[in-house]
Design a protein around this motif. Structure first.
Motif, PDB file in Angstrom:
ATOM      1  N   ALA A 189      34.270  46.424  50.378  1.00 43.91           N
ATOM      2  CA  ALA A 189      32.831  46.200  50.320  1.00 43.91           C
ATOM      3  C   ALA A 189      32.256  46.338  48.915  1.00 43.91           C
ATOM      4  O   ALA A 189      31.089  46.007  48.693  1.00 43.91           O
ATOM      5  CB  ALA A 189      32.124  47.179  51.252  1.00 43.91           C
ATOM      6  N   ALA A 190      33.040  46.820  47.950  1.00 47.54           N
ATOM      7  CA  ALA A 190      32.539  46.972  46.584  1.00 47.54           C
ATOM      8  C   ALA A 190      32.161  45.614  46.011  1.00 47.54           C
ATOM      9  O   ALA A 190      32.857  44.611  46.226  1.00 47.54           O
ATOM     10  CB  ALA A 190      33.598  47.636  45.706  1.00 47.54           C
ATOM     11  N   GLU A 191      31.058  45.570  45.273  1.00 47.98           N
ATOM     12  CA  GLU A 191      30.596  44.309  44.718  1.00 47.98           C
ATOM     13  C   GLU A 191      31.367  43.920  43.459  1.00 47.98           C
ATOM     14  O   GLU A 191      31.508  42.730  43.156  1.00 47.98           O
ATOM     15  CB  GLU A 191      29.101  44.390  44.398  1.00 47.98           C
ATOM     16  CG  GLU A 191      28.218  44.537  45.632  1.00 47.98           C
ATOM     17  CD  GLU A 191      26.747  44.535  45.268  1.00 47.98           C
ATOM     18  OE1 GLU A 191      26.425  44.449  44.063  1.00 47.98           O
ATOM     19  OE2 GLU A 191      25.909  44.596  46.192  1.00 47.98           O
ATOM     20  N   SER A 192      31.827  44.915  42.707  1.00 43.38           N
ATOM     21  CA  SER A 192      32.502  44.609  41.447  1.00 43.38           C
ATOM     22  C   SER A 192      33.319  45.816  41.019  1.00 43.38           C
ATOM     23  O   SER A 192      33.270  46.881  41.652  1.00 43.38           O
ATOM     24  CB  SER A 192      31.483  44.256  40.358  1.00 43.38           C
ATOM     25  OG  SER A 192      30.619  45.356  40.101  1.00 43.38           O
ATOM     26  N   LEU A 193      34.069  45.648  39.940  1.00 47.09           N
ATOM     27  CA  LEU A 193      34.873  46.721  39.372  1.00 47.09           C
ATOM     28  C   LEU A 193      34.270  47.188  38.058  1.00 47.09           C
ATOM     29  O   LEU A 193      33.639  46.418  37.339  1.00 47.09           O
ATOM     30  CB  LEU A 193      36.305  46.235  39.110  1.00 47.09           C
ATOM     31  CG  LEU A 193      37.167  45.941  40.327  1.00 47.09           C
ATOM     32  CD1 LEU A 193      38.471  45.296  39.886  1.00 47.09           C
ATOM     33  CD2 LEU A 193      37.440  47.211  41.115  1.00 47.09           C
ATOM     34  N   ASN A 194      34.468  48.457  37.744  1.00 49.59           N
ATOM     35  CA  ASN A 194      34.124  48.953  36.422  1.00 49.59           C
ATOM     36  C   ASN A 194      34.872  48.150  35.363  1.00 49.59           C
ATOM     37  O   ASN A 194      36.016  47.742  35.570  1.00 49.59           O
ATOM     38  CB  ASN A 194      34.508  50.437  36.351  1.00 49.59           C
ATOM     39  CG  ASN A 194      34.370  51.004  34.961  1.00 49.59           C
ATOM     40  OD1 ASN A 194      35.295  50.926  34.161  1.00 49.59           O
ATOM     41  ND2 ASN A 194      33.229  51.586  34.662  1.00 49.59           N
ATOM     42  N   LEU A 195      34.238  47.921  34.228  1.00 51.04           N
ATOM     43  CA  LEU A 195      34.830  47.099  33.176  1.00 51.04           C
ATOM     44  C   LEU A 195      36.219  47.582  32.778  1.00 51.04           C
ATOM     45  O   LEU A 195      37.169  46.793  32.702  1.00 51.04           O
ATOM     46  CB  LEU A 195      33.918  47.085  31.946  1.00 51.04           C
ATOM     47  CG  LEU A 195      34.542  46.531  30.662  1.00 51.04           C
ATOM     48  CD1 LEU A 195      34.878  45.062  30.807  1.00 51.04           C
ATOM     49  CD2 LEU A 195      33.630  46.764  29.475  1.00 51.04           C
ATOM     50  N   SER A 196      36.354  48.872  32.501  1.00 51.13           N
ATOM     51  CA  SER A 196      37.642  49.355  32.015  1.00 51.13           C
ATOM     52  C   SER A 196      38.715  49.281  33.094  1.00 51.13           C
ATOM     53  O   SER A 196      39.897  49.053  32.791  1.00 51.13           O
ATOM     54  CB  SER A 196      37.513  50.785  31.480  1.00 51.13           C
ATOM     55  OG  SER A 196      36.970  51.653  32.445  1.00 51.13           O
ATOM     56  N   THR A 197      38.320  49.429  34.371  1.00 54.27           N
ATOM     57  CA  THR A 197      39.275  49.265  35.466  1.00 54.27           C
ATOM     58  C   THR A 197      39.755  47.824  35.546  1.00 54.27           C
ATOM     59  O   THR A 197      40.954  47.555  35.687  1.00 54.27           O
ATOM     60  CB  THR A 197      38.639  49.686  36.800  1.00 54.27           C
ATOM     61  OG1 THR A 197      38.221  51.037  36.719  1.00 54.27           O
ATOM     62  CG2 THR A 197      39.621  49.525  37.943  1.00 54.27           C
ATOM     63  N   ALA A 198      38.812  46.881  35.459  1.00 52.42           N
ATOM     64  CA  ALA A 198      39.175  45.467  35.477  1.00 52.42           C
ATOM     65  C   ALA A 198      40.079  45.124  34.294  1.00 52.42           C
ATOM     66  O   ALA A 198      41.063  44.386  34.440  1.00 52.42           O
ATOM     67  CB  ALA A 198      37.912  44.607  35.454  1.00 52.42           C
ATOM     68  N   ALA A 199      39.764  45.666  33.125  1.00 49.55           N
ATOM     69  CA  ALA A 199      40.583  45.395  31.939  1.00 49.55           C
ATOM     70  C   ALA A 199      41.999  45.910  32.126  1.00 49.55           C
ATOM     71  O   ALA A 199      42.972  45.234  31.764  1.00 49.55           O
ATOM     72  CB  ALA A 199      39.938  46.030  30.709  1.00 49.55           C
ATOM     73  N   ALA A 200      42.131  47.102  32.696  1.00 43.45           N
ATOM     74  CA  ALA A 200      43.467  47.658  32.919  1.00 43.45           C
ATOM     75  C   ALA A 200      44.279  46.760  33.852  1.00 43.45           C
ATOM     76  O   ALA A 200      45.458  46.481  33.597  1.00 43.45           O
ATOM     77  CB  ALA A 200      43.353  49.066  33.493  1.00 43.45           C
ATOM     78  N   LEU A 201      43.659  46.294  34.946  1.00 44.86           N
ATOM     79  CA  LEU A 201      44.362  45.414  35.878  1.00 44.86           C
ATOM     80  C   LEU A 201      44.819  44.129  35.190  1.00 44.86           C
ATOM     81  O   LEU A 201      45.962  43.688  35.351  1.00 44.86           O
ATOM     82  CB  LEU A 201      43.461  45.083  37.062  1.00 44.86           C
ATOM     83  CG  LEU A 201      43.222  46.210  38.070  1.00 44.86           C
ATOM     84  CD1 LEU A 201      42.130  45.807  39.055  1.00 44.86           C
ATOM     85  CD2 LEU A 201      44.506  46.535  38.823  1.00 44.86           C
ATOM     86  N   CYS A 202      43.928  43.526  34.410  1.00 42.41           N
ATOM     87  CA  CYS A 202      44.243  42.264  33.740  1.00 42.41           C
ATOM     88  C   CYS A 202      45.339  42.439  32.703  1.00 42.41           C
ATOM     89  O   CYS A 202      46.294  41.634  32.635  1.00 42.41           O
ATOM     90  CB  CYS A 202      42.988  41.685  33.092  1.00 42.41           C
ATOM     91  SG  CYS A 202      41.707  41.167  34.255  1.00 42.41           S
TER      92      CYS A 202
END
Length: 211
Positions: A189-202
């Motif tokens: 249900a989360a709308e988005s990810l924290n920037l640094s979390t998204a960066a780590a995944l990418c």
């Protein structure tokens, strides 16, 4: 690292860390004057600025470009994640936070001092420089033409990941300058990810694909 100042108590407490360094002993009052931390740990190091022009970075297989990333915790964490993922460099572009903001340095946990960090005032110029260096620029955005989980062919290329501002993401013009826009699927249900979390995944997705 050019100079290290420490109190006698800190020299004892951090003996392993400081053993190989030339330390100047000072008192607590001097440390308080040298540091802008509310509760200094008793050690202050004077280090040379290591940021370099983007076009002098040399050969790269994985780079992170932060465009208008203003939160020092996010910027420092992206630098730390890039370092951990084996990236070659990070570019702070546009109106991004000062690399030498104490909170940025703290969040990078030292990575800012041995991973090249370039400063580029124009995010579009940062994207163009990455493309000229032979990198495929992948913009991380919720509305992508590629899914991170199905993009191994893209991820295996020499890549520059483009990350936008914490609040509003990437401007349309900047996203359009990238070679592809990649989204991270969200299953809850989360709308988005924290920037640094998204960066780590990418960054880790690229590191895995490239290996």
């Amino acid at each position: 690292m050019q100079e290290v100042f420490a109190t006698p108590d800190a020299v004892h407490e951090y003996a392993d860390l400081l053993a190989s360094l030339d330390v100047t002993l000072v008192d607590d009052r001097a440390i308080a004057g040298l540091s802008d931390s509310v509760s200094p740990a008793g050690v202050v190091a004077l280090c040379a600025f290591l940021d370099v022009p983007q076009r002098t970075l040399g050969a790269q297989r994985l780079t992170a470009i932060c465009a208008d990333v203003r939160d020092p915790g996010n910027a420092g964490t992206v630098i730390r994640c890039a370092d951990a993922a084996g990236a070659d460099a990070v570019v702070l572009a546009g109106d991004s936070v000062d690399l030498y903001n104490p909170k940025t340095i703290r969040a990078s946990v030292g990575s800012a001092f041995h991973l090249p960090v370039a400063i580029e005032r124009d995010p579009l110029a940062a994207v163009a420089a990455a493309q000229e260096a032979g990198l495929t620029v992948l913009a991380a955005d919720m509305h992508g033409d590629a899914d991170l989980f199905d993009a191994d062919e893209l991820l295996s290329r020499p890549t520059a990941w483009l990350f936008g501002n914490e609040a509003w993401g990437l401007p349309a013009e900047l996203a359009a300058a990238a070679d592809h826009v990649v989204s991270i699927p969200i299953f809850g249900a989360a709308e988005s990810l924290n920037l640094s979390t998204a960066a780590a995944l990418c960054l880790y997705a690229s590191a895995r694909a490239q290996r």
